[in-house]
Design a protein around this motif. Structure first.
Motif, PDB file in Angstrom:
ATOM      1  N   PHE A 126      39.276  34.247  36.779  1.00 34.88           N
ATOM      2  CA  PHE A 126      40.312  33.315  37.225  1.00 34.88           C
ATOM      3  C   PHE A 126      41.015  33.844  38.471  1.00 34.88           C
ATOM      4  N   GLN A 127      41.234  35.154  38.549  1.00 30.92           N
ATOM      5  CA  GLN A 127      41.895  35.739  39.716  1.00 30.92           C
ATOM      6  C   GLN A 127      41.045  35.540  40.976  1.00 30.92           C
ATOM      7  N   GLN A 128      39.758  35.783  40.871  1.00 27.86           N
ATOM      8  CA  GLN A 128      38.874  35.578  42.018  1.00 27.86           C
ATOM      9  C   GLN A 128      38.794  34.098  42.396  1.00 27.86           C
ATOM     10  N   ALA A 129      38.697  33.246  41.397  1.00 30.69           N
ATOM     11  CA  ALA A 129      38.593  31.806  41.668  1.00 30.69           C
ATOM     12  C   ALA A 129      39.851  31.278  42.342  1.00 30.69           C
ATOM     13  N   ALA A 130      41.008  31.856  42.012  1.00 32.31           N
ATOM     14  CA  ALA A 130      42.261  31.437  42.646  1.00 32.31           C
ATOM     15  C   ALA A 130      42.325  31.835  44.102  1.00 32.31           C
ATOM     16  N   GLY A 131      41.455  32.748  44.521  1.00 31.01           N
ATOM     17  CA  GLY A 131      41.419  33.182  45.914  1.00 31.01           C
ATOM     18  C   GLY A 131      40.181  32.724  46.655  1.00 31.01           C
ATOM     19  N   GLY A 299      25.862  36.090  44.839  1.00 34.57           N
ATOM     20  CA  GLY A 299      26.556  37.365  44.994  1.00 34.57           C
ATOM     21  C   GLY A 299      26.860  37.761  46.419  1.00 34.57           C
ATOM     22  N   SER A 300      26.482  36.911  47.390  1.00 35.24           N
ATOM     23  CA  SER A 300      26.754  37.251  48.792  1.00 35.24           C
ATOM     24  C   SER A 300      28.200  36.955  49.188  1.00 35.24           C
ATOM     25  N   LEU A 301      28.879  36.103  48.430  1.00 37.46           N
ATOM     26  CA  LEU A 301      30.283  35.780  48.682  1.00 37.46           C
ATOM     27  C   LEU A 301      31.094  36.086  47.425  1.00 37.46           C
ATOM     28  N   THR A 302      32.038  37.012  47.537  1.00 39.12           N
ATOM     29  CA  THR A 302      32.882  37.395  46.405  1.00 39.12           C
ATOM     30  C   THR A 302      34.296  37.670  46.887  1.00 39.12           C
ATOM     31  N   PRO A 303      35.290  36.900  46.416  1.00 37.50           N
ATOM     32  CA  PRO A 303      36.667  37.163  46.832  1.00 37.50           C
ATOM     33  C   PRO A 303      37.126  38.571  46.457  1.00 37.50           C
ATOM     34  N   THR A 304      37.864  39.194  47.374  1.00 37.22           N
ATOM     35  CA  THR A 304      38.414  40.537  47.160  1.00 37.22           C
ATOM     36  C   THR A 304      39.893  40.413  46.800  1.00 37.22           C
TER      37      THR A 304
END
Length: 335
Positions: A126-131, A299-304
């Motif tokens: 959820f944290q990554q999806a929010a960003g 996996g090439s795009l992943t929020p930090t």
């Protein structure tokens, strides 16, 4: 369809100013209208536009009391009668294609227009999806829709440690370009290299123009600038013949100046970009969402994520963002 009003908490503000104007308020959240969705929020993404809006320096001025926020992720609690693509229980995130006059995301139970709510890939927390959406939609718009980036081209990214800067680095790599990150702080260099930057320039210690020309030989084909100010002239000097310089932010309050002769002789394109030119065209949004979802799934795009704060400490989270020390996204979490 749920017809009940429910209690919730929402961050509001009644005047422009510093982080202290943000107040966590008890509210009643009505049942969703026919084209709305009510979401139990798990995480909220913070963006630079939120700070500008709160300060009263954004192009759209707040109407008080004002909501705030364009990103969140959570679980669909109920839907309006005309909503077909979502159901209660769906894990979703928010595409910020709305006005804070009508909607906001800084809350634990929020209403949103159904068109702005998207199921996100299961791979994300959820944290990554929010960003996810603001940063990666901006990256897509800058690189694909406007910039027309081609494989093997250099891209210089100013303010590269922001969540959008990191999204741009990853997107450049996905397309096959060569990302050059520009940052003011040497302590961010390793994080930027780890994020995928091929080169990192420390603008407080190195000559931006000299470094970019040394790396590229003939200059940068595409420059993305979120700063402006005194650095703008240096970026123009390092842009390749027929290159593009796209401005998507104005972190510096200084005026920019540059050589008109250089722009003419190099046949440069200088233009601004904001998200509306992507978000207002349905087919563009559809293509961008598909590109981002494929990148997340592969996996090439992943929020930090840089740092998380509880919703009750929203003012502290805004202060942290104003320090410009983060690398990646700042997130508010719901208990």
């Amino acid at each position: 369809m749920d017809t009940q009003t429910k209690s919730g908490k929402m961050v509001m503000f009644n005047q422009v100013g510093g982080p202290e104007v943000l107040q966590l308020t008890n509210i009643n959240v009505p049942a969703p209208a026919s084209n709305e969705v009510r979401i139990l929020v798990k995480a909220i993404g913070l963006n630079r536009v939120d700070l500008s809006y709160r300060q009263g320096v954004y192009s759209k001025k707040p109407n008080f009391p004002s909501k705030i926020g364009f990103e969140a992720a959570g679980i669909v609690e109920s839907t309006g009668s005309d909503v077909q693509h979502l159901s209660p229980g769906d894990e979703v995130s928010v595409i910020g294609a709305f006005s804070n006059d009508d909607y906001g995301t800084y809350g634990n139970l929020i209403l949103l227009p159904a068109y702005a709510v998207q199921r996100h890939p299961k791979r994300l927390s959820f944290q990554q999806a929010a960003g996810l959406w603001v940063s990666y939609l901006a990256a897509y718009g800058l690189l694909m829709d406007v910039g027309g980036l081609k494989k093997g081209q250099y891209v210089a990214i100013n303010a590269a440690s922001s969540s959008t800067g990191l999204a741009i680095i990853q997107t450049v790599k996905k397309i096959g370009g060569i990302p050059i990150a520009i940052t003011t702080s040497s302590h961010k260099k390793k994080a930027l290299l780890d994020a995928g930057a091929s080169h990192v320039i420390i603008s407080s210690e190195q000559d931006i123009t000299a470094e970019l020309l040394s790396i590229t030989g003939n200059g940068v084909e595409l420059v993305l600038d979120a700063v402006g100010g005194s650095q703008f002239e240096k970026l123009i000097a390092a842009t390749a013949i027929t290159g593009q310089l796209i401005v998507y932010g104005a972190l510096s309050r200084e005026y920019s100046s540059w050589s008109t002769i250089e722009v003419l002789s190099k046949k440069l394109t200088i233009r601004g970009f904001d998200m509306t030119e992507l978000l207002m065209v349905k087919d563009k949004v559809k293509a961008a969402v598909a590109f981002i979802e494929e990148g997340v799934t592969s996996g090439s795009l992943t929020p930090t994520i840089s740092k998380t704060f509880p919703l009750a400490k929203v003012s502290e989270a805004h202060r942290f963002m104003e320090e410009n020390s983060q690398v990646g996204k700042v997130i508010l979490e719901i208990d």
